[in-house]
Design a protein around this motif. Structure first.
Motif, PDB file in Angstrom:
ATOM      1  N   GLY A   1       0.777  -1.229   0.000  1.00  0.00           N
ATOM      2  CA  GLY A   1       0.000   0.000   0.000  1.00  0.00           C
ATOM      3  C   GLY A   1       0.808   1.278   0.000  1.00  0.00           C
ATOM      4  N   ARG A   2       2.126   1.185  -0.143  1.00  0.00           N
ATOM      5  CA  ARG A   2       2.943   2.398  -0.185  1.00  0.00           C
ATOM      6  C   ARG A   2       2.927   3.000  -1.588  1.00  0.00           C
ATOM      7  N   ARG A   3       3.028   4.332  -1.622  1.00  0.00           N
ATOM      8  CA  ARG A   3       3.163   5.026  -2.903  1.00  0.00           C
ATOM      9  C   ARG A   3       4.629   4.985  -3.315  1.00  0.00           C
ATOM     10  N   VAL A   4       4.896   4.357  -4.442  1.00  0.00           N
ATOM     11  CA  VAL A   4       6.272   4.076  -4.849  1.00  0.00           C
ATOM     12  C   VAL A   4       6.520   4.613  -6.244  1.00  0.00           C
ATOM     13  N   GLN A   5       7.639   5.293  -6.386  1.00  0.00           N
ATOM     14  CA  GLN A   5       8.077   5.756  -7.703  1.00  0.00           C
ATOM     15  C   GLN A   5       9.490   5.234  -7.950  1.00  0.00           C
ATOM     16  N   VAL A   6       9.690   4.592  -9.097  1.00  0.00           N
ATOM     17  CA  VAL A   6      11.002   4.091  -9.504  1.00  0.00           C
ATOM     18  C   VAL A   6      11.539   5.007 -10.591  1.00  0.00           C
ATOM     19  N   LEU A   7      12.759   5.508 -10.399  1.00  0.00           N
ATOM     20  CA  LEU A   7      13.396   6.392 -11.375  1.00  0.00           C
ATOM     21  C   LEU A   7      14.573   5.660 -12.016  1.00  0.00           C
TER      22      LEU A   7
ATOM     23  N   ARG B   1      17.452   5.625 -15.111  1.00  0.00           N
ATOM     24  CA  ARG B   1      18.183   6.483 -16.045  1.00  0.00           C
ATOM     25  C   ARG B   1      18.018   6.042 -17.499  1.00  0.00           C
ATOM     26  N   LEU B   2      18.043   4.742 -17.753  1.00  0.00           N
ATOM     27  CA  LEU B   2      17.959   4.229 -19.119  1.00  0.00           C
ATOM     28  C   LEU B   2      16.518   4.268 -19.624  1.00  0.00           C
ATOM     29  N   ASP B   3      16.345   3.905 -20.883  1.00  0.00           N
ATOM     30  CA  ASP B   3      14.997   3.913 -21.455  1.00  0.00           C
ATOM     31  C   ASP B   3      14.264   2.597 -21.232  1.00  0.00           C
ATOM     32  N   HIS B   4      14.849   1.725 -20.401  1.00  0.00           N
ATOM     33  CA  HIS B   4      14.226   0.460 -20.059  1.00  0.00           C
ATOM     34  C   HIS B   4      14.675   0.067 -18.661  1.00  0.00           C
ATOM     35  N   VAL B   5      13.895  -0.785 -18.016  1.00  0.00           N
ATOM     36  CA  VAL B   5      14.274  -1.271 -16.695  1.00  0.00           C
ATOM     37  C   VAL B   5      15.060  -2.578 -16.836  1.00  0.00           C
ATOM     38  N   GLY B   6      15.604  -3.037 -15.716  1.00  0.00           N
ATOM     39  CA  GLY B   6      16.280  -4.335 -15.707  1.00  0.00           C
ATOM     40  C   GLY B   6      17.754  -4.286 -15.412  1.00  0.00           C
TER      41      GLY B   6
ATOM     42  N   GLU C   1       4.837   3.265  -9.711  1.00  0.00           N
ATOM     43  CA  GLU C   1       5.057   4.059 -10.917  1.00  0.00           C
ATOM     44  C   GLU C   1       6.514   3.920 -11.331  1.00  0.00           C
ATOM     45  N   ILE C   2       6.750   3.541 -12.582  1.00  0.00           N
ATOM     46  CA  ILE C   2       8.106   3.401 -13.103  1.00  0.00           C
ATOM     47  C   ILE C   2       8.329   4.472 -14.155  1.00  0.00           C
ATOM     48  N   VAL C   3       9.353   5.279 -13.954  1.00  0.00           N
ATOM     49  CA  VAL C   3       9.689   6.354 -14.899  1.00  0.00           C
ATOM     50  C   VAL C   3      11.049   6.040 -15.495  1.00  0.00           C
ATOM     51  N   THR C   4      11.094   5.766 -16.772  1.00  0.00           N
ATOM     52  CA  THR C   4      12.368   5.543 -17.453  1.00  0.00           C
ATOM     53  C   THR C   4      12.855   6.849 -18.066  1.00  0.00           C
ATOM     54  N   GLY C   5      14.133   6.881 -18.432  1.00  0.00           N
ATOM     55  CA  GLY C   5      14.712   8.106 -18.954  1.00  0.00           C
ATOM     56  C   GLY C   5      14.822   9.187 -17.908  1.00  0.00           C
ATOM     57  N   ALA C   6      14.827   8.779 -16.627  1.00  0.00           N
ATOM     58  CA  ALA C   6      14.884   9.736 -15.518  1.00  0.00           C
ATOM     59  C   ALA C   6      16.269   9.664 -14.880  1.00  0.00           C
ATOM     60  N   GLU C   7      17.085  10.647 -15.159  1.00  0.00           N
ATOM     61  CA  GLU C   7      18.464  10.659 -14.668  1.00  0.00           C
ATOM     62  C   GLU C   7      18.549  11.411 -13.336  1.00  0.00           C
ATOM     63  N   VAL C   8      18.686  10.668 -12.257  1.00  0.00           N
ATOM     64  CA  VAL C   8      18.836  11.277 -10.936  1.00  0.00           C
ATOM     65  C   VAL C   8      20.224  11.900 -10.845  1.00  0.00           C
TER      66      VAL C   8
ATOM     67  N   GLU D   1      14.786  14.378  -0.420  1.00  0.00           N
ATOM     68  CA  GLU D   1      14.518  15.026  -1.712  1.00  0.00           C
ATOM     69  C   GLU D   1      15.430  14.432  -2.784  1.00  0.00           C
ATOM     70  N   VAL D   2      14.826  14.109  -3.938  1.00  0.00           N
ATOM     71  CA  VAL D   2      15.551  13.559  -5.079  1.00  0.00           C
ATOM     72  C   VAL D   2      15.346  14.481  -6.265  1.00  0.00           C
ATOM     73  N   ARG D   3      16.426  14.821  -6.939  1.00  0.00           N
ATOM     74  CA  ARG D   3      16.354  15.687  -8.115  1.00  0.00           C
ATOM     75  C   ARG D   3      16.785  14.884  -9.339  1.00  0.00           C
ATOM     76  N   TYR D   4      15.989  15.026 -10.402  1.00  0.00           N
ATOM     77  CA  TYR D   4      16.312  14.255 -11.608  1.00  0.00           C
ATOM     78  C   TYR D   4      15.875  15.021 -12.856  1.00  0.00           C
ATOM     79  N   ARG D   5      16.463  14.607 -13.979  1.00  0.00           N
ATOM     80  CA  ARG D   5      16.114  15.186 -15.278  1.00  0.00           C
ATOM     81  C   ARG D   5      15.339  14.139 -16.069  1.00  0.00           C
ATOM     82  N   HIS D   6      14.296  14.604 -16.718  1.00  0.00           N
ATOM     83  CA  HIS D   6      13.512  13.737 -17.591  1.00  0.00           C
ATOM     84  C   HIS D   6      13.280  14.509 -18.879  1.00  0.00           C
ATOM     85  N   GLY D   7      14.014  14.121 -19.920  1.00  0.00           N
ATOM     86  CA  GLY D   7      13.997  14.923 -21.133  1.00  0.00           C
ATOM     87  C   GLY D   7      14.684  16.254 -20.873  1.00  0.00           C
ATOM     88  N   ASP D   8      14.027  17.328 -21.205  1.00  0.00           N
ATOM     89  CA  ASP D   8      14.604  18.662 -20.987  1.00  0.00           C
ATOM     90  C   ASP D   8      14.116  19.296 -19.692  1.00  0.00           C
TER      91      ASP D   8
END
Length: 510
Positions: free
Chosen positions: A26-32, A34-39, A240-247, A255-262
Motif C-alpha cells: 500500500g505504499r506510494r512508490v516511484q522508480v526512477l 536512467r535508461l529507457d528500459h528497466v532491468g 510508478e516506473i519512470v524511465t529516462g529519468a536521470e537522478v 529530496e531527489v532531483r532528476y532530469r527527464h527529457g529537458d
C-alpha cells in the motif's frame, strides 16, 4: 515538489522487487531509471543486426533468486535445469581428453579417478554450510557466532575461516580437478586462491549458496523474462516506473532531483531506496566515495551457425556445452593468470568458461534459427581486472581481451570458433564483448564490478551494531531515510532480488 512514500533510484531487478513489495503493502512508490528500459544487467537483447535471437546480454544465469520472492509477488519466472554440471577439456592433452561432471562423470578419462570420492566429500561439507545459510538471506542478519554453532565444523572451517585453496588441495590431487572447483571463487573477483583476505572465499560461498545446493539455472526467455515478470508485478501493485529519468542529486532529508527529457524535477519521499552502487550513491549525496573493489571479468556473446567440433571424441558437443564449459582453468593456470594480470598483462592463456543457453532454452531463438542448428554462446573470461582496461584505450583493450578469449577457446577445439560464427545482416561476425569499462559506462557499475563492490559475508560480526531495522536487514547507509536496495547491500550480488526484498522488509517491518 511532489511527495510520496518511497522513491527508488534505479530500475534494476532489485529495485523492481522492492517496488513490488512496497506497492503491494500500500505504499506510494516511484522508480526512477536512467535508461529507457528497466532491468539493469538483467535484460535480453537482439544483439546482432538481423539475427532473431534474444541474448542475455550481461547477466545470464539464476541461482540466488529465492522462489519465495517470486511467490510473494506472483511473478511468473520459469527456470531450466542444465543437464550437465560442467565439461573441462584437459589442456595437458590439448583437449583430446576431458572431465565431464553430471549424470556420467569421467574422472578416469583424465587419470583422476582417485579424486572422485574427495570431490564428492568436499561438496558434501560445503552443502552442510550452504543449506543452513541459504534461508537466512531473506531474514534479519544473524551473527557469526550464532550461525557457527549450528553448522558443520569441517565445512565452516574450509569455507569461512581459511583460504578455500587449502580445502580444495586437501580434497583432490589433480590440477585440473582443483581448477574446476576453484573457479567459483573467482567469478568477477580478482584474487589468489590462497589470499588471506578470504575475498575469494566469500565469492565461492555465494556461488554455492543458491537454493542451498548451488545449482545455476537458465531463465526461460532469457534474463529479460525475469525483469519483465518483476516489472509487471511492481506496476500491477501500483508502483510508478519512470524511465529516462536521470537522478543527479539526493538530499538526506528525502529530496531527489532528476532530469527527464529537458525538464528538471524534484520529488520528496519519506524513504529513498538506492539501487545503485555505494560509490554512485555517495556521488549523488555529494559525499566522498567509499573504497570499491574493481571488477575482473570479460563477457563475449556469440551467435553460432552450429556448435563447434571438439578434439575430445568421447563426448558430444551437446554434452560438453550443456553445462559450464571450462577452458584453461586448471589451478596452476588460474594462479599464473592472476600473477600475469596483477603485473599488468593480459593472461595467456586466458581462463574462460562458456555457457550455451540455447541448449537449455531454445525459445530465445526464432523458429528459423532453431531449425538451422544455430546456437548462442557466452564466453566469460576471468582475471581481467578493471586496471587492465584503464591501462589503454577501451576499444583497443576490448579487442585485445576478445582475441585472448577466442584464442583460449580455440586451443581446445577441433576447428576455430570463428569458422562457425554467424554473420549479421551487414556481414559482420556476430561477436559482442562487454568489459568492465562497458559495464561502468552503460550500467553505472563502478569499475565494472558485477557485485557493485566487494562481496561481504552474509552474516554480521559479533560486535556489529544491529540496533535499527536497516542495520538488522543489512541495508543501512549513513542516513536514516536512505537505504541500499541493490547488489551493494549486505547480501546483494548477482540476480537475486535479495537486496530489494531486504530493503522493503527493513522499511515495512521497522
Amino acid at each position: 515538489m511532489t511527495r510520496g512514500d518511497v522513491v527508488i533510484v534505479g530500475g534494476g531487478h532489485n529495485g523492481l522487487v522492492a517496488a513490488a513489495y512496497l506497492a503491494q503493502a500500500g505504499r506510494r512508490v516511484q522508480v526512477l531509471e536512467r535508461l529507457d528500459h528497466v532491468g539493469g544487467a538483467a535484460i535480453s537483447a537482439h544483439a546482432f543486426d538481423g539475427v532473431d535471437a534474444r541474448l542475455s546480454r550481461y547477466s545470464y544465469l539464476v541461482s540466488l533468486l529465492p522462489p519465495r520472492i517470486l511467490a510473494d509477488l506472483g511473478a511468473r519466472v520459469r527456470l531450466a535445469r542444465r543437464q550437465y554440471s560442467s565439461y573441462t577439456p584437459d589442456p595437458r592433452t590439448g583437449g583430446r581428453t576431458g572431465l565431464l561432471i553430471g549424470p556420467r562423470s569421467t574422472f578416469d578419462a583424465i587419470g583422476a579417478g582417485d579424486d572422485e570420492a574427495g570431490f564428492t566429500e568436499f561438496y558434501r561439507h560445503c552443502r552442510a554450510v550452504t543449506s543452513r545459510l541459504w534461508p537466512t538471506l531473506t531474514e534479519p542478519l544473524r551473527t557469526r557466532s550464532a550461525l557457527r554453532r549450528d553448522i558443520d565444523d569441517a565445512g565452516w572451517q574450509s569455507m569461512i575461516e581459511r583460504p578455500i585453496a587449502e580445502a580444495i588441495t586437501a580434497a583432490v590431487g589433480d590440477d585440473l580437478v582443483r581448477g574446476v572447483m576453484a573457479t567459483d571463487a573467482l567469478i568477477g573477483t580478482f584474487a589468489r586462491m590462497d589470499d588471506e583476505s578470504l575475498r575469494q572465499n566469500v565469492c565461492f560461498l555465494y556461488h554455492l549458496i543458491g537454493g542451498g545446493t548451488g545449482d545455476w539455472d537458465v531463465p526461460i526467455g532469457g534474463m529479460g523474462a525475469v525483469t519483465g515478470a518483476l516489472a509487471a508485478a511492481a506496476t500491477g501493485f501500483g508502483a510508478e516506473i519512470v524511465t529516462g529519468a536521470e537522478v543527479y542529486a539526493i538530499d538526506p532529508d528525502g529530496e531527489v532531483r532528476y532530469r527527464h527529457g529537458d525538464t528538471e524535477h524534484r520529488v520528496g519521499a519519506e524513504w529513498v531506496l538506492a539501487n545503485v552502487t555505494p560509490t554512485v550513491l555517495a556521488g549523488l549525496l555529494g559525499e566522498d566515495a567509499p573504497g570499491s573493489a574493481p571488477g575482473a571479468q570479460l563477457k563475449v556473446n556469440l551467435m553460432l551457425r552450429r556448435l563447434p567440433r571438439l578434439r575430445d571424441e568421447t563426448v558430444s558437443a551437446e554434452q560438453a556445452f550443456g553445462g559450464t564449459f571450462h577452458i584453461n582453468e586448471a589451478l596452476t593456470q588460474l594462479d599464473d593468470a592472476y600473477r600475469r594480470a596483477a603485473a599488468g598483462w593480459v593472461p595467456d592463456p586466458l581462463p574462460c568458461e562458456i555457457y550455451c543457453h540455447s541448449l537449455a532454452d531454445p525459445t530465445i531463438l526464432s523458429d528459423e534459427l532453431r531449425q538451422s542448428g544455430a546456437h548462442t554462446l557466452t564466453v566469460f573470461g576471468l582475471h581481467t581486472p578493471h586496471d587492465l582496461m584503464v591501462s589503454g584505450t577501451p576499444e583497443r583493450m576490448r579487442d585485445t581481451l576478445t582475441s585472448a578469449a577466442l584464442t583460449s577457446l580455440n586451443s581446445v577445439l577441433a576447428e576455430p570458433i570463428q569458422d562457425v560464427v554467424m554473420e549479421d545482416a551487414a556481414g559482420r561476425l556476430c561477436i559482442e564483448a562487454k568489459t568492465t569499462a562497458d559495464l561502468q559506462d552503460a550500467l553505472g557499475m563502478t569499475a565494472g564490478n558485477i557485485f557493485h563492490g566487494a562481496l561481504s559475508w552474509p552474516f554480521a560480526e559479533d560486535d556489529e551494531e544491529l540496533t535499527t531495522p536497516a542495520q538488522r536487514w543489512g541495508v543501512a547507509t549513513r542516513h536514516d531515510r536512505i537505504l541500499l536496495c541493490g547488489s551493494g547491500s549486505r547480501r546483494g550480488g548477482a540476480v537475486s532480488g535479495i537486496g530489494g526484498h531486504n530493503a522493503a522488509m527493513a522499511l515495512l517491518q521497522g
